[in-house]
Each structure stands twice: as C-alpha cells, then as structure tokens.
Motif scaffolding. Structure first.
Motif, short mmCIF file in Angstrom:
data_model
loop_
_atom_site.label_atom_id
_atom_site.label_comp_id
_atom_site.label_asym_id
_atom_site.label_seq_id
_atom_site.Cartn_x
_atom_site.Cartn_y
_atom_site.Cartn_z
N THR A 281 16.28 -18.73 15.88
CA THR A 281 15.92 -17.80 14.80
C THR A 281 14.94 -18.50 13.87
O THR A 281 14.85 -19.74 13.87
CB THR A 281 17.16 -17.33 14.02
OG1 THR A 281 16.75 -16.39 13.03
CG2 THR A 281 17.83 -18.50 13.32
N TYR B 262 11.91 -12.08 8.86
CA TYR B 262 11.62 -10.79 9.46
C TYR B 262 11.00 -9.86 8.43
O TYR B 262 11.07 -10.08 7.22
CB TYR B 262 12.88 -10.14 10.04
CG TYR B 262 13.86 -9.61 9.01
CD1 TYR B 262 13.89 -8.27 8.66
CD2 TYR B 262 14.76 -10.48 8.39
CE1 TYR B 262 14.79 -7.80 7.72
CE2 TYR B 262 15.66 -10.02 7.45
CZ TYR B 262 15.67 -8.68 7.12
OH TYR B 262 16.56 -8.22 6.18
N PHE C 222 9.95 -9.70 13.91
CA PHE C 222 10.80 -10.88 13.79
C PHE C 222 9.89 -12.11 13.79
O PHE C 222 9.32 -12.47 14.83
CB PHE C 222 11.81 -10.94 14.94
CG PHE C 222 12.73 -9.75 14.97
CD1 PHE C 222 13.65 -9.55 13.96
CD2 PHE C 222 12.65 -8.83 16.00
CE1 PHE C 222 14.49 -8.45 13.98
CE2 PHE C 222 13.49 -7.73 16.03
CZ PHE C 222 14.41 -7.53 15.01
N LEU D 160 18.73 -9.78 21.99
CA LEU D 160 18.25 -9.85 20.61
C LEU D 160 19.30 -9.22 19.71
O LEU D 160 19.63 -8.03 19.84
CB LEU D 160 16.92 -9.11 20.45
CG LEU D 160 16.35 -9.04 19.04
CD1 LEU D 160 16.09 -10.43 18.48
CD2 LEU D 160 15.07 -8.21 19.01
N LYS D 161 19.85 -10.01 18.81
CA LYS D 161 20.89 -9.55 17.91
C LYS D 161 20.34 -9.41 16.50
O LYS D 161 19.64 -10.30 16.01
CB LYS D 161 22.07 -10.51 17.91
CG LYS D 161 22.84 -10.57 19.22
CD LYS D 161 24.08 -11.44 19.09
CE LYS D 161 24.91 -11.41 20.37
NZ LYS D 161 26.15 -12.21 20.24
N VAL D 162 20.66 -8.32 15.87
CA VAL D 162 20.32 -8.09 14.47
C VAL D 162 21.63 -7.88 13.72
O VAL D 162 22.39 -6.95 14.02
CB VAL D 162 19.40 -6.86 14.30
CG1 VAL D 162 19.11 -6.61 12.83
CG2 VAL D 162 18.10 -7.07 15.07
N LYS D 163 21.90 -8.77 12.78
CA LYS D 163 23.18 -8.75 12.06
C LYS D 163 24.36 -8.77 13.06
O LYS D 163 25.32 -8.01 12.92
CB LYS D 163 23.27 -7.53 11.15
CG LYS D 163 22.29 -7.53 10.00
CD LYS D 163 22.61 -8.60 8.96
CE LYS D 163 21.71 -8.49 7.75
NZ LYS D 163 22.01 -9.53 6.72
N THR E 280 20.06 -13.15 10.38
CA THR E 280 19.70 -11.74 10.34
C THR E 280 19.21 -11.28 11.71
O THR E 280 19.55 -10.22 12.19
CB THR E 280 18.62 -11.50 9.28
OG1 THR E 280 19.10 -11.94 8.01
CG2 THR E 280 18.25 -10.03 9.21
N TRP E 281 18.37 -12.09 12.34
CA TRP E 281 18.07 -11.87 13.75
C TRP E 281 18.31 -13.18 14.49
O TRP E 281 18.10 -14.27 13.96
CB TRP E 281 16.66 -11.35 13.96
CG TRP E 281 15.56 -12.35 13.71
CD1 TRP E 281 14.86 -12.53 12.58
CD2 TRP E 281 15.02 -13.29 14.67
NE1 TRP E 281 13.93 -13.53 12.72
CE2 TRP E 281 14.00 -14.01 14.00
CE3 TRP E 281 15.31 -13.60 15.99
CZ2 TRP E 281 13.27 -15.02 14.63
CZ3 TRP E 281 14.59 -14.61 16.63
CH2 TRP E 281 13.57 -15.29 15.95
N TYR F 15 6.49 -6.46 18.92
CA TYR F 15 7.60 -5.64 18.44
C TYR F 15 7.29 -4.17 18.62
O TYR F 15 6.15 -3.72 18.43
CB TYR F 15 7.86 -5.95 16.97
CG TYR F 15 8.05 -7.42 16.77
CD1 TYR F 15 9.15 -8.07 17.30
CD2 TYR F 15 7.10 -8.16 16.09
CE1 TYR F 15 9.31 -9.42 17.16
CE2 TYR F 15 7.25 -9.52 15.94
CZ TYR F 15 8.36 -10.15 16.47
OH TYR F 15 8.50 -11.50 16.33
#
Length: 914
Positions: free
Chosen positions: A254, A845, A880, A286-289, A262-263, A313
C-alpha cells in the motif's frame, strides 16, 4: 571454542570484562574493543600521535583469515571507548523517536523535505542519515563492522553475537537481538527485532537468514518500506534477491501511511523490481477498508511514478442517454519512447466502445494517434424529455435515436516535428463518423460538445535566416448545421523579414488553391486559385517615453477561378492592387502615487494609429459571379471587434479582400503598478476608430457608412497575489437600427453590444473560484414554440446571448474538496451545464464523485434551441496512488469546465511527462 592463546579470544575476554562490547567482521574482520583510557597502552599511543588528542580514539584488533586461523594486530580506531558505529542518524532535530518504518510526520520534516512532499500527505518515509565509517562504499569494497553486548566464538570461522547487535558493511546495515556468523560460508542467521537496510529499502521481521556473498536474504513475518516510491508492505515471508528484487509471499502493499490500510493490494506472491521500478503480482485482491473489491489472477503495476504496463483505475458513470458506463483502461509501456492505452468502455444503452491512444517520442517528432469505435450502436435510451417531444409529434422515434444499428468511430492524429530545428512539420487531423459523435459518446463539457468544425491539416516548412517557407493542406469536417468550409489544397507561403537597425521590411507571399466537397450546380460554388503579395517597410523608433512608427507598403491580389459555375461573361481572373500608409505613435507618462498606504506607479499611455489604403475599383469583380450571385469568399471574415483590434492594419482575417481605409484609431491606457513588487495591479483601456469615409470594400459588397466604430473598453488587473479581474465591453452608438431599404444607420440610438467581466481566484493552495458574465446582443427571434408560456407563438423575443458562469474547487474539511460549476442562460432562464461533487485527496488515494446535468444538443437540428432537453449523469473516478495514473473521464469534464483546474493538477500531482 578457541584456545586461550588465540589473540582474538584474549582480546575478547579482556574487553568483555571491561565493557561487554564487541564488533565482528567478515573477510576483513574488524572487532572494536574498548581500552580503558587510563591504561599504559592508551597513554603510550596518545604520546606517539598528538594529532589525535582532540578526537576520541580507542584501540581495537584488526584480523584477517590466514589459512585455517587468523592474523590479528592491534590498531588505533576512531570513536570513543566502547562506541558502536552509528547505524542511523536523527531524521529531524525535533523528531522525538525513530519510527519502526522510518515514517516522519509532516511537522517534523525539514523545509526542503516538505517542498518535495505531496500536498495532501501527512508525512513521508525518510531514510535515516548514514554517517558511520565506510557508509558511502559498496558492500564489496568495505569491511564488515559489528558491535554487540557480548560475543562467543564457536570455531575458527563461526561466532555468535548477542544483545543489540549492529553490523555494517558499506551502505548495508543489519540489526538484531542475536546474529550467528559463519565466515566460511558467508551465511548469517538473525533472531529478534531484525532490520536490514540498503539505500531506499528497509526490511524488518522477527527472524531471517542472509547470504552475504550473493546479497540474498529472507525474513519471516516481515515488513518492508520503499522510501522513494512511498510504498510499504508486509508478508508472511519476504525475500531480497540481489540488489533490486524484493519478493513477498502471502503479503500485500500500500502507499498509505502506517497503521492505515485504506487500500491494500493483497496477493499470494508479489515481486518488486526496484531497478525497473515495476511490480508483478499473482492472485491479486484489491481491498478497500478490508473489503475485497477486485480480483485479478495476474497483474503488473509501476512502483511510484514510473510508467509500467497494467490496468489504470476504472471510471464509472450513469447518464440518462447512455445508461450505466464503466471504462477500464489498460496501459502498455512498450518502450521508453512510445506507449499505448487501450480502454474498453461499456455503455449499457449503446454497447461496447473500444478506445486506443498511442504516443511516440523521437528526436525530431512527437506523435499521438488515437481512435474510438462502437459497433452497431444500440441507439441510446429515450429519456422523458425526448419521449414528450415524440408524444407531441415534434420529433419521430427515428429522430430520437438516429444512429441505432450504425457503426460509429473517431480518429485523431496529432504530430509535431522539428522542434528547435529550422524545419518543422505539423499534422492535426480529427474525423468522426457523424456530427453527433461527441454529443453522444464523449463526456466532456458542453463547450467541447458544441464545437462546429473539426480541423484536418498537414503542414511542412523551413526557416532560413530571413525567409520562411511552408506548404500546407487543410480542410474541416462540419459537425453542426453550419455551412461546409473550403478545402485548402494546397497553400504555399514564402515570407521574408529583414531588420536594419530601426528599419523593418516584410515581404509576404502566398499561393492557395481552394476546392469544395459540395459542387452541386444549384449551389454554384466558386472554386479556384489565389495569389497574394503584401509588402511593407516601416521605421520602428522607440524611446522610454514613447514610440513613432510610420509605414508604407502595398498589396496585390489575383485569382484564377474555375469556369464551371461562373456566369457567362464573368472575368475568371479578377485582380486588385492598392498602396497603403500608416502612422503608429504613442507617449508614455508616469507619476508616483499612494493609496491606502501602498505606493504605486501610474502610467498614462495615449496612442494614435492612422491608416490609409487606396480603393481599387477592380474589386467590384469579386461579387455576384454565379447564377445565385455568389461572391468570392474562400477563407475571409471580419474579426470579433475588441480593444486589441483598434490598431490592426486590416478589417479582415483572410486574403480575399484588400480593404480600403481612411481612418484614425485613438486609444488611452492607464496602468497602476505596485512600487514594491512591480506587479501590474490594474490596467484600464478605452478607444475607438474614427472613419473619414465610407468603406466600399466589404465581404458582401454593401458599403459601411458609420462615421466611427464601437467604443471598446478593456479592464484587467491583478488585484492581489490571488485575485484577477478582466473585462471587455463594446458600446455601439448605432445599435441594430439599420434603416430599411438603405445602407445608412440611424445614429440616434446606442447600446452595449457585447460585454464580459470575469473574476478569478487562484492561491498557493490551489483553491479556485471563477465568476464570469458574458453578453452578446443578437437580433430578435420569433417565439414559435411559446417558450414563455404566454399563449403567443408569434411574438418576438430577445435572441441575445447572456450567460453567467461560476465554478470553484474549495477545501471544506481535511482532505475533502468541493467541486462545482454552473453555466446559466439568463436570456432563456435555464441551465446550460451544472455539475457538483466532491474530491477526497490523501497521501495514498484520491476519488472524485461528480453529478452533472447538461443541455442535450443531440436534437438541435429538430427543435428550437430553447426547447432542447437535458441529459444528466453521475461520474465516479478513483486512484490508488503508487499503482499508476488515473483514467481521464472525470478529469476531462473538470478541465474543460473549471478554469485553472489543469494548473492545479500539474502543481499538486506533477506533470505526466512522456
């Protein structure tokens, strides 16, 4: 264990009893041993070398392998007794404690570091200073130095160091609670609070192994930081292979600050190549929160700002006409000097649009080629406004969806050549499948969607010392109801310019060939060739207090027209020539003043420009040459009048007329200049042209008889470092009162014919505010659709253009920014374009959410302008940081709609240099 007669063991034993401190080594082993300052040995050497008296010194042993044993001797070493090498210096004087990941909060950064920091970052990963001995050397060229609380030698080649162990070898640094060294295999095992440092890289974990010869290492339950790329990560296992490769197993990365994910790019395996500035990953989530949002079996991405092939993106949007929209660009970094971006763009109401942009940079050329293709357009949705028009019988269903089942496309070529060379080339070519392509398939602002012509041009030229020559071909594609333009096939220019002291000479020569795609005999287009020459000599004399510039010259014009559409008996080779003389002179007055305690310099600059040009009666042959009385007019028009037009030596733009002139322009300018900064705070200009005779040469053959021009006023000012003011106003003393059946004007009326005023704000934090008012007087129009709902569809209403335009980007809280724009039509009491939304921009981000409503011009040929309906949509874009650049969907809307937005982007995020 070593026997008691071994010199290293004796030294270690003596040192442990005194300080419990040790330094270990590799092939040139250097063990730092403390000697009590009161010892005879210390006193003896201080007497031998008095030059070291002011510098802390101590004695130690330097050992090198000899056969199966060691060759050791004592050596005077720098540093106080028992001091260890400094592994990391203080990052900033005010920093209270070194962060485990080298994170330094913004308030503790130096001024230089803050200037390099992204505006929206709250800190940065800063490498500690390397100020120990041999820190600038590569590991291959430096001895290994070590310190520890205690040590134990297990054999001739093995040693164990324990307690706050620190090892340096050139720029490489190791730290652990315990390190086991094997000199014969160049292997080391590290246990407890392990850190490995190299320039730009920090690795940390609970345990690890190092192959010092191959520069390979691995750590378990580890973290890493790439300082320059502003990237960190963690993994079950991290391996460092050679100088550049970092391999993560079951880990992620990250660009967010520590303790914030956050990501997070989670993968079964991630490989980071520092030299190539790129990364690859397998089985990526890809993880967000902590919520998975995307899965990729395999992906590549750049490290930091470097260009790298991979997905950009996605951009998301929802609109009335196109439905749900998603664009997922893929970037191809093909070579250092060329790349490509492929963007599949799905519109639920139209189908799949494929867009491709390629860029190439060479020593002599910069080239961009782009295209877009939609196969078998579904037609788009019929919104409520269009359905109402269908129900009322104003349009048909076919008119509402005119491109259903059709293929639609765009191609654009932009090339510049010879930058900085004597030769130059220019290609600017844009073509679309239909005139509504931009309105239907492009999400740019209403100004872009309302363009009338698309340029298709190619040019090549060469510059000599005093002459320039060029050849160009040019045509336009019409994407509105405007008339088709002439093709220029080709135009050849040969221009000479000389200067002898204050004497200027210009020799302008042009040959052009004009054709037209529409040669219907009922329209009777005039086509043919034109040759023109404009020669002038001037004496340009300038002083601090003014200038004086008289000029004389002449112009000649000749045509060779095609006979096919000309009326019988018309001269197909008309020509004209005329001489000219002009005098341009002005004075500069200055005075000092003070206002509200601020000193300023005020100037007063009157300027007079007199122009005379003969009238050649042969130009009467330029009019009424066909059966429908067409005139010669290939590329000529009257420029929009403003204060800057007062001092032109022609009333036309283009080469189809040699205008007659007998006139005097008078202009007055005053400027207020700050005495402290030299900035021009305010400029006021006012002027008018006085005509001493009728103008018989016009575009339509009807003489102009006004005795003076409109009065032109101009205001511009830098009111402060952030505020700008500009205004242009035309005051027409004759309005539109052209007397019927006469070419004379009624001079008894006067009104403002055109005006604009704009207030702009842009500060160092790139907060933006724009407010503009624009007015253009137009002829009255018939309100055939009763747009004002008064029951009368025959009355005349104003056709004026009167608009109010406001836009802003304003921080509202933390990293949140408010975005908005409203373009309002005052005359018809309606919105032309409105969008509003939010931007969140942090260190790791950025996302933007914009809702937009705009006037849909698709039906502008079927219904009056005042009855056009609206389209509306929601657009979303996320980036990101650290994984590459973003797509341009929302950026295009904001760039076209908000003045200075592009400057803000370049300043805050850096320019995307190719």
């Amino acid at each position: 264990m070593l026997n008691n007669t071994h010199p290293v063991k004796r030294a270690i034993s003596r040192h442990i009893r005194a300080r419990n401190t040790i330094a270990a080594v590799n092939t040139s082993l250097l063990i730092s041993l403390g000697i009590a300052s009161g010892s005879a040995l210390a006193q003896t050497d201080l007497q031998v070398d008095r030059r070291l008296a002011e510098r802390p010194m101590h004695y130690g042993w330097e050992c090198q392998p000899l056969g199966e044993g060691w060759d050791c001797h004592e050596k005077l070493l720098p540093g106080a007794v028992g001091n260890r090498p400094i592994i990391a210096g203080t990052v900033a004087a005010a920093q209270p404690q070194q962060h485990r990941l080298d994170w330094v909060s913004k308030e503790f950064l130096s001024e230089e570091q803050r200037q390099q920091l992204d505006t929206n970052c709250c800190g940065a990963y800063i490498e500690p200073t390397r100020d120990y001995e041999d820190a600038d050397l590569t590991p291959e060229d430096a001895p290994m130095r070590a310190t520890a609380d205690k040590s134990e030698y297990l054999s001739e080649t093995e040693a164990v160091l324990e307690g706050d162990v620190a090892i340096t070898q050139g720029y490489r640094q190791l730290h652990a609670d315990s390190i086991s060294l094997n000199q014969s295999t160049d292997q080391a095992s590290l246990e407890g609070s392990v850190t490995i440092r190299e320039p730009g890289l920090l690795l940390s974990g609970e345990r690890g192994d190092i192959d010092m010869a191959a520069n390979n290492s691995n750590l378990d339950s580890a973290e890493f930081v790439l300082h320059q790329a502003h990237i960190r990560g963690s993994a079950e296992k991290i391996e460092k292979l050679g100088d550049n490769i970092v391999l993560l197993t079951d880990g992620g990365i990250t660009s967010c600050e520590p303790e914030s994910n956050t990501w997070f790019l989670k993968a079964s395996e991630i490989e980071l190549d520092q030299e190539a500035a790129q990364g690859t990953a397998k089985h990526v989530r890809l993880k967000v929160k902590d919520i998975p949002v995307f899965y990729f079996p395999y992906m590549t991405f750049p490290i930091g700002d470097a260009r790298k092939s991979g997905f950009l993106y996605p951009a998301l949007a929802i609109s009335d006409k196109n439905g749900f929209e998603v664009a997922a660009p893929y970037y191809f970094n093909l070579a250092p000097n060329y790349d490509a971006t492929l963007t599949p763009r799905y519109l639920s109401e139209r189908g799949l649009v494929t867009e491709l942009e390629t860029r190439h940079l060479s020593k002599h050329f910069t080239t961009t080629v782009s295209g877009s293709y939609l196969s078998n357009d579904n037609g788009g949705a019929v919104n409520d406004g269009d359905q109402q028009l269908i129900d009322e019988g104003l349009i048909t269903e076919t008119q509402a969806t005119p491109y259903e089942d059709q293929d639609r496309w765009l191609i654009d070529v932009d090339q510049r050549g010879g930058i900085g060379e004597r030769w130059r080339t220019d290609i600017d070519y844009t073509e679309v499948s239909d005139k509504d392509f931009f309105r239907d398939l492009d999400t740019q602002s209403i100004e872009v969607n309302s363009q009338t012509y698309l340029l298709q041009r190619g040019m090549a030229g060469y510059s000599f010392n005093n002459w320039t020559t060029s050849i160009r071909a040019e045509q336009y594609q019409t994407v509105s109801t405007a008339a088709e333009q002439y093709r220029l096939l080709p135009a050849i220019d040969l221009d000479g310019r000389y200067r002898f002291g204050d004497i200027e000479v210009s020799l302008l020569n042009e040959f052009s060939s004009f054709d037209h795609k529409d040669k219907d005999e009922n329209i009777n287009r005039i086509t043919g060739d034109r040759a023109r020459a404009d020669y002038k000599i001037a004496w340009d004399k300038r002083w601090i207090w003014g200038h004086f510039k008289p000029s004389i010259g002449g112009s000649a014009l000749r045509y060779e027209l095609d006979d096919q559409n000309l009326t019988a008996g018309v001269n197909n080779a008309p020509s004209a020539a005329a001489g000219m003389a002009s005098l341009d002179m002005g004075l500069n007055f200055e005075r000092d003043g003070s206002l509200f305690g601020n000193s300023y310099l005020q100037t007063f600059e009157p300027r007079v420009f007199s122009l005379y040009r003969d009238y050649d009666e042969d130009q009467a042959e330029f009019y009424n040459l066909t059966k429908n009385n067409s005139d010669i007019d290939f590329d000529t028009s009257a420029p929009t009048f403003s204060y800057g037009q007062l001092f032109r030596d022609s009333r036309f733009v283009g080469g189809d007329r040699i205008d007659d002139a007998n006139q005097t322009s008078v202009g007055l300018t005053t400027r207020f200049i700050s005495a402290d900064s030299g900035a021009e705070r305010l400029r006021l200009s006012l002027g008018q042209i006085y005509y001493h005779g009728d103008r018989r040469v016009t575009l339509n053959g009807i003489s102009e008889t006004q005795s003076s021009s409109e009065i032109a006023a101009q205001i511009s000012g830098q009111l402060s470092d952030s505020w700008r003011l500009s205004s242009d106003v035309l005051f027409d003393p004759y309005t539109d009162k052209l007397i019927e059946s006469s070419s004379r004007y009624d001079e008894g009326t006067s009104e403002i014919s055109r005006g604009s005023v704009a207030l702009r704000y842009l500060d160092d934090n790139y907060r933006i505010f724009n407010l503009a008012y624009r007015f253009t007087r137009k002829a009255m129009v018939v309100d055939s659709t009763d747009s004002n709902d008064d029951g009368d569809s025959t009355e005349l209403i104003d056709g004026n253009i009167e608009q109010l335009d406001a836009s802003l980007i304003l921080p509202i809280a933390g990293n949140w920014n408010l975005i908005g724009r409203s373009l309002y039509d005052i005359n018809y009491d309606r919105e032309l374009e409105t969008f509003a939304g939010f931007e969140y921009d942090s260190c790791c981000y950025r996302f933007r959410l914009v809702g937009r409503k705009w006037l849909d011009n698709t039906l502008h040929t079927q219904v009056p302008d005042q009855d056009l309906e609206y389209d509306q949509g929601i657009f979303f874009e996320i980036q990101f940081k650290g994984l590459g650049s973003t797509s341009k969907e929302v950026s295009n809307i904001l760039t076209d709609g908000i003045l200075n937005y592009d400057r803000r982007e370049q300043a805050l995020n850096g320019t995307n240099n190719f």
